[in-house]
Design a protein around this motif. Sequence first.
Motif, mmCIF file in Angstrom:
data_model
loop_
_atom_site.group_PDB
_atom_site.id
_atom_site.type_symbol
_atom_site.label_atom_id
_atom_site.label_comp_id
_atom_site.label_asym_id
_atom_site.label_seq_id
_atom_site.Cartn_x
_atom_site.Cartn_y
_atom_site.Cartn_z
ATOM 1 N N ALA A 179 -8.018 0.165 3.554
ATOM 2 C CA ALA A 179 -7.983 0.591 4.949
ATOM 3 C C ALA A 179 -6.410 1.162 5.443
ATOM 4 C CB ALA A 179 -8.512 -0.639 5.949
ATOM 5 N N VAL A 180 -5.517 0.417 4.950
ATOM 6 C CA VAL A 180 -3.976 0.941 5.265
ATOM 7 C C VAL A 180 -3.838 2.209 4.716
ATOM 8 C CG1 VAL A 180 -1.767 0.540 4.921
ATOM 9 C CG2 VAL A 180 -3.251 -1.559 5.515
ATOM 10 N N MET A 181 -4.264 2.261 3.562
ATOM 11 C CA MET A 181 -4.186 3.729 2.849
ATOM 12 C C MET A 181 -4.903 4.825 3.428
ATOM 13 S SD MET A 181 -3.869 2.243 -1.085
ATOM 14 C CE MET A 181 -3.895 3.637 -1.789
ATOM 15 N N ALA A 182 -6.303 4.561 3.625
ATOM 16 C CA ALA A 182 -7.038 5.536 4.203
ATOM 17 C C ALA A 182 -6.652 6.103 5.614
ATOM 18 C CB ALA A 182 -8.716 4.949 4.294
ATOM 19 N N ALA A 183 -6.098 5.162 6.419
ATOM 20 C CA ALA A 183 -5.533 5.396 7.817
ATOM 21 C C ALA A 183 -4.461 6.527 7.623
ATOM 22 C CB ALA A 183 -5.107 4.261 8.312
ATOM 23 N N ARG A 184 -3.549 6.356 6.613
ATOM 24 C CA ARG A 184 -2.658 7.479 6.376
ATOM 25 C C ARG A 184 -3.326 8.756 6.061
ATOM 26 N NH1 ARG A 184 2.394 6.226 8.472
ATOM 27 N NH2 ARG A 184 2.957 4.008 7.896
ATOM 28 N N ASP A 231 -6.498 9.710 6.496
ATOM 29 C CA ASP A 231 -7.222 10.326 7.604
ATOM 30 C C ASP A 231 -6.472 11.000 8.591
ATOM 31 O OD1 ASP A 231 -9.254 9.358 6.314
ATOM 32 O OD2 ASP A 231 -9.697 7.610 7.477
ATOM 33 N N ALA A 232 -5.229 10.415 8.970
ATOM 34 C CA ALA A 232 -4.130 10.732 10.086
ATOM 35 C C ALA A 232 -3.697 12.138 9.742
ATOM 36 C CB ALA A 232 -3.163 9.819 10.260
ATOM 37 N N TYR A 233 -3.368 12.393 8.336
ATOM 38 C CA TYR A 233 -2.844 13.525 7.845
ATOM 39 C C TYR A 233 -3.935 14.701 8.040
ATOM 40 C CZ TYR A 233 -1.478 17.100 4.269
ATOM 41 O OH TYR A 233 -1.308 18.226 3.742
ATOM 42 N N TRP A 234 -5.387 14.383 7.509
ATOM 43 C CA TRP A 234 -6.210 15.348 7.793
ATOM 44 C C TRP A 234 -6.579 15.668 9.218
ATOM 45 C CZ3 TRP A 234 -6.496 18.865 4.092
ATOM 46 C CH2 TRP A 234 -6.111 18.293 2.761
ATOM 47 N N ASP A 235 -6.537 14.600 10.013
ATOM 48 C CA ASP A 235 -6.721 14.855 11.330
ATOM 49 C C ASP A 235 -5.761 15.981 11.960
ATOM 50 O OD1 ASP A 235 -8.980 13.269 11.468
ATOM 51 O OD2 ASP A 235 -7.867 11.675 12.404
ATOM 52 N N ALA A 236 -4.721 15.691 11.600
ATOM 53 C CA ALA A 236 -3.376 16.551 12.247
ATOM 54 C C ALA A 236 -3.511 18.027 11.489
ATOM 55 C CB ALA A 236 -1.931 15.872 11.756
ATOM 56 N N LYS A 237 -4.063 18.072 10.483
ATOM 57 C CA LYS A 237 -4.253 19.260 9.655
ATOM 58 C C LYS A 237 -5.449 20.155 10.526
ATOM 59 C CE LYS A 237 -1.771 20.409 6.125
ATOM 60 N NZ LYS A 237 -0.649 21.289 6.308
ATOM 61 N N ALA A 238 -6.153 19.354 10.727
ATOM 62 C CA ALA A 238 -7.339 19.932 11.436
ATOM 63 C C ALA A 238 -7.199 20.477 12.934
ATOM 64 C CB ALA A 238 -8.586 18.852 11.626
ATOM 65 N N PRO A 257 0.780 -1.166 0.105
ATOM 66 C CA PRO A 257 -0.204 0.011 -0.067
ATOM 67 C C PRO A 257 0.827 1.216 0.136
ATOM 68 C CG PRO A 257 -0.618 -1.387 1.726
ATOM 69 C CD PRO A 257 0.670 -1.949 1.153
ATOM 70 N N VAL A 258 0.780 2.183 -0.909
ATOM 71 C CA VAL A 258 1.260 3.330 -1.248
ATOM 72 C C VAL A 258 0.500 4.675 -0.942
ATOM 73 C CG1 VAL A 258 2.802 4.828 -2.491
ATOM 74 C CG2 VAL A 258 3.190 2.371 -2.579
ATOM 75 N N SER A 259 0.500 5.325 -0.098
ATOM 76 C CA SER A 259 -0.113 6.709 0.279
ATOM 77 C C SER A 259 0.543 7.842 0.010
ATOM 78 C CB SER A 259 -0.888 6.619 1.767
ATOM 79 O OG SER A 259 -1.186 5.274 1.962
ATOM 80 N N VAL A 260 -0.080 8.895 -0.482
ATOM 81 C CA VAL A 260 0.519 10.341 -0.662
ATOM 82 C C VAL A 260 -0.255 11.158 -0.090
ATOM 83 C CG1 VAL A 260 1.423 11.834 -2.576
ATOM 84 C CG2 VAL A 260 1.560 9.400 -2.845
ATOM 85 N N VAL A 261 0.631 12.084 0.706
ATOM 86 C CA VAL A 261 -0.420 13.008 1.447
ATOM 87 C C VAL A 261 0.288 14.314 1.280
ATOM 88 C CG1 VAL A 261 -1.502 11.593 3.230
ATOM 89 C CG2 VAL A 261 0.765 12.588 3.606
ATOM 90 N N GLY A 262 -0.389 15.391 1.145
ATOM 91 C CA GLY A 262 0.335 16.739 1.130
ATOM 92 C C GLY A 262 0.017 17.444 -0.262
ATOM 93 N N MET A 263 -0.263 16.529 -1.394
ATOM 94 C CA MET A 263 -0.422 17.032 -2.656
ATOM 95 C C MET A 263 -1.482 18.063 -2.623
ATOM 96 S SD MET A 263 2.091 15.897 -4.527
ATOM 97 C CE MET A 263 1.424 16.472 -6.268
ATOM 98 N N TYR A 264 -2.267 18.231 -1.813
ATOM 99 C CA TYR A 264 -3.671 19.202 -2.081
ATOM 100 C C TYR A 264 -3.131 20.554 -1.833
ATOM 101 C CZ TYR A 264 -8.077 21.387 -1.198
ATOM 102 O OH TYR A 264 -9.091 22.269 -1.385
#
Length: 85
Positions: free
Chosen positions: A66-71, A73-80, A16-23
């Motif tokens: 689920a693994v990807m969504a957890a990453r 979701d954690a990113y957006w929770d931290a941003k909030a 599972p590869v997740s990318v956060v911060g691109m937004y």
Amino acid sequence: KGVFFMARDLGIPIVPVSVVGMYEVMNPHSWVIRPGGDVTVYCDAPIETAGIPDEGIEDLANRVRAVMAARVDAYWDAKAKESGK
């Protein structure tokens, strides 16, 4: 779900590869990248596919999601929390 069938048939795990911060660095209406943002790529632990029956492919896809969504979701929770929302 074809990629899950292919991985199972080849006996290779799915990573599972997740990318956060691109937004923050990409405008949704442009290909121009705005500098200064942090983009993080997560490569989580491989999930074995060997021996999974056809009926188990949907469960496999859900586990990977689920693994990807957890990453994400954690990113957006931290941003909030950063913004006090």
